[in-house]
Motif scaffolding. Structure first.
Motif, PDB file in Angstrom:
ATOM      1  N   TRP A   6       0.776  -1.204   0.092  1.00  0.00           N
ATOM      2  CA  TRP A   6      -0.115  -0.014  -0.175  1.00  0.00           C
ATOM      3  C   TRP A   6       0.959   1.347   0.227  1.00  0.00           C
ATOM      4  O   TRP A   6       1.736   1.393   1.106  1.00  0.00           O
ATOM      5  N   TRP A   7       0.734   2.060  -0.819  1.00  0.00           N
ATOM      6  CA  TRP A   7       1.626   3.386  -1.160  1.00  0.00           C
ATOM      7  C   TRP A   7       0.906   4.339  -1.221  1.00  0.00           C
ATOM      8  O   TRP A   7      -0.115   4.699  -1.885  1.00  0.00           O
ATOM      9  N   GLY A   8       1.692   5.511  -0.858  1.00  0.00           N
ATOM     10  CA  GLY A   8       0.899   6.954  -0.713  1.00  0.00           C
ATOM     11  C   GLY A   8       2.130   7.977  -1.062  1.00  0.00           C
ATOM     12  O   GLY A   8       3.056   7.732  -0.416  1.00  0.00           O
ATOM     13  N   ALA A   9       1.787   8.956  -1.915  1.00  0.00           N
ATOM     14  CA  ALA A   9       2.728   9.919  -1.879  1.00  0.00           C
ATOM     15  C   ALA A   9       1.916  11.295  -1.727  1.00  0.00           C
ATOM     16  O   ALA A   9       0.771  11.596  -1.925  1.00  0.00           O
ATOM     17  N   TYR A  10       2.621  12.423  -1.126  1.00  0.00           N
ATOM     18  CA  TYR A  10       1.904  13.593  -1.128  1.00  0.00           C
ATOM     19  C   TYR A  10       0.553  13.504  -0.180  1.00  0.00           C
ATOM     20  O   TYR A  10      -0.550  14.233  -0.256  1.00  0.00           O
ATOM     21  N   LEU A  11       0.539  12.710   0.833  1.00  0.00           N
ATOM     22  CA  LEU A  11      -0.631  12.359   1.584  1.00  0.00           C
ATOM     23  C   LEU A  11      -1.155  13.338   2.285  1.00  0.00           C
ATOM     24  O   LEU A  11      -0.304  14.249   2.736  1.00  0.00           O
ATOM     25  N   GLY A  12      -2.283  13.701   1.995  1.00  0.00           N
ATOM     26  CA  GLY A  12      -3.137  14.788   3.056  1.00  0.00           C
ATOM     27  C   GLY A  12      -3.109  15.853   1.811  1.00  0.00           C
ATOM     28  O   GLY A  12      -3.842  16.996   2.089  1.00  0.00           O
ATOM     29  N   MET A  13      -2.445  15.914   1.089  1.00  0.00           N
ATOM     30  CA  MET A  13      -2.366  17.282   0.005  1.00  0.00           C
ATOM     31  C   MET A  13      -3.445  17.198  -1.083  1.00  0.00           C
ATOM     32  O   MET A  13      -3.848  16.116  -1.393  1.00  0.00           O
ATOM     33  N   ASP A  31       6.991  10.222  -0.118  1.00  0.00           N
ATOM     34  CA  ASP A  31       6.099   8.988   0.019  1.00  0.00           C
ATOM     35  C   ASP A  31       6.319   7.996   1.129  1.00  0.00           C
ATOM     36  O   ASP A  31       7.639   8.176   1.605  1.00  0.00           O
ATOM     37  N   VAL A  32       5.479   6.963   1.491  1.00  0.00           N
ATOM     38  CA  VAL A  32       5.828   6.114   2.220  1.00  0.00           C
ATOM     39  C   VAL A  32       4.633   5.045   1.836  1.00  0.00           C
ATOM     40  O   VAL A  32       4.008   5.255   1.176  1.00  0.00           O
ATOM     41  N   TYR A  33       5.396   3.640   2.449  1.00  0.00           N
ATOM     42  CA  TYR A  33       4.474   2.433   1.945  1.00  0.00           C
ATOM     43  C   TYR A  33       4.527   1.317   2.948  1.00  0.00           C
ATOM     44  O   TYR A  33       5.582   1.405   3.705  1.00  0.00           O
ATOM     45  N   LEU A  34       3.460   0.609   2.990  1.00  0.00           N
ATOM     46  CA  LEU A  34       3.525  -0.480   3.812  1.00  0.00           C
ATOM     47  C   LEU A  34       3.286  -1.704   3.053  1.00  0.00           C
ATOM     48  O   LEU A  34       2.557  -1.804   2.163  1.00  0.00           O
ATOM     49  N   MET A  35       3.971  -2.542   3.560  1.00  0.00           N
ATOM     50  CA  MET A  35       4.037  -4.111   2.923  1.00  0.00           C
ATOM     51  C   MET A  35       3.712  -5.264   3.905  1.00  0.00           C
ATOM     52  O   MET A  35       4.092  -5.030   4.902  1.00  0.00           O
ATOM     53  N   ARG A  36       2.911  -5.988   3.393  1.00  0.00           N
ATOM     54  CA  ARG A  36       2.532  -6.918   4.330  1.00  0.00           C
ATOM     55  C   ARG A  36       2.594  -8.662   3.646  1.00  0.00           C
ATOM     56  O   ARG A  36       2.370  -8.341   2.638  1.00  0.00           O
ATOM     57  N   LYS A  37       3.267  -9.390   4.417  1.00  0.00           N
ATOM     58  CA  LYS A  37       3.504 -10.749   3.993  1.00  0.00           C
ATOM     59  C   LYS A  37       2.140 -11.770   4.230  1.00  0.00           C
ATOM     60  O   LYS A  37       1.551 -11.714   5.235  1.00  0.00           O
TER      61      LYS A  37
END
Length: 254
Positions: A202-209, A242-248
């Protein structure tokens, strides 16, 4: 005595500021806003917008040029030198605008406690003979903004979460024993170094903008899409956060 308030401003959206943050800004004698060059002019524009939206008191606002980190191949040496230069810039502004002491506020992206060095730079001021009382007003982190934007929980059921950097992920691979990994400060799609089998992202950039961008899916198919979109956004805006979360996948399905 300088009372230094480090105020978390979330991802730069004025609506993300807490009431405590707004109160601290209005009690300040001076707010320092760093300029990071023309390519990142959006960042100071957002800080200006926050001040214009939140301030109801006649607080002095001063902008200053933030030193640039060198290209020294030894990463930690470059960072230490950069932090020393920033501390020197802060000292110069304090001497010029608060020679008799007072309340100084700095607006910190995200939260001053999480992958941000503002607290370390403040320690350099204390070590330089200035009498400084450091106070932190926490804000919304990019991790909170990311999970909220995707409407997902941060952790799997009863599972741990590891927070790391792009550099650490690329050099060390998937952290041992981790179910979920959150990656910050990734300058170049470090997830490409992983075997994507069984991993979701799950990836996101410029979050909240206004120009927030989101992508999600199985890493194998999402990685090329994220890399292409990231490159396009960086070229369009001149910078990217940007920031992202990865899950196995887990055997129990949690």
């Amino acid at each position: 005595m300088i009372e230094l308030h480090l105020i978390g401003i979330g991802t730069g959206n004025p609506d993300h500021l807490t009431a405590q943050a707004a109160a601290a800004m209005n009690r300040a004698d001076l707010i320092l806003l760093p300029r990071k060059g023309a390519a990142k002019s959006d960042l100071i524009d957002l800080r200006r917008e926050i001040c214009a939206t939140v301030l109801t008191a006649p607080v002095q606002i001063v902008e200053f040029d933030l030193p640039v980190r060198s290209d020294d191949p030894v990463y930690l040496d470059a960072v230490h030198d950069w932090h020393n230069a920033i501390a020197a810039a802060w000292r110069a502004q304090i001497a010029a605008h608060l020679p008799g002491g007072g309340r100084l506020a700095m607006l910190v992206w995200g939260d001053p406690s999480l992958y941000d060095s503002t607290l370390r730079i403040a320690q350099r001021l204390q070590g330089a003979g200035l009498e400084i009382d450091v106070r932190v007003v926490p804000g919304i982190t990019s991790i909170q903004a990311l999970t909220a934007a995707h409407a997902i929980p941060l952790n799997p059921l009863a599972g741990p979460v590891t927070i790391t950097t792009g550099r650490q992920l690329r050099e060390g691979g998937w952290p041992e024993t981790a179910d979920t990994v959150v990656v910050m400060l990734d300058s170049g799609c470090a997830f490409d170094a992983l075997d994507p089998q069984g991993i979701s992202i799950w990836w996101g950039a410029y979050l909240g903008m206004a120009h927030e961008a989101l992508e999600q899916g199985a890493l194998a198919e999402a990685a090329p899409r994220i890399a292409a979109r990231r490159a396009e956004l960086r070229a369009r805006h001149g910078w990217i956060m940007d920031v992202y979360l990865m899950r196995k996948e887990r055997d129990d399905g949690a």
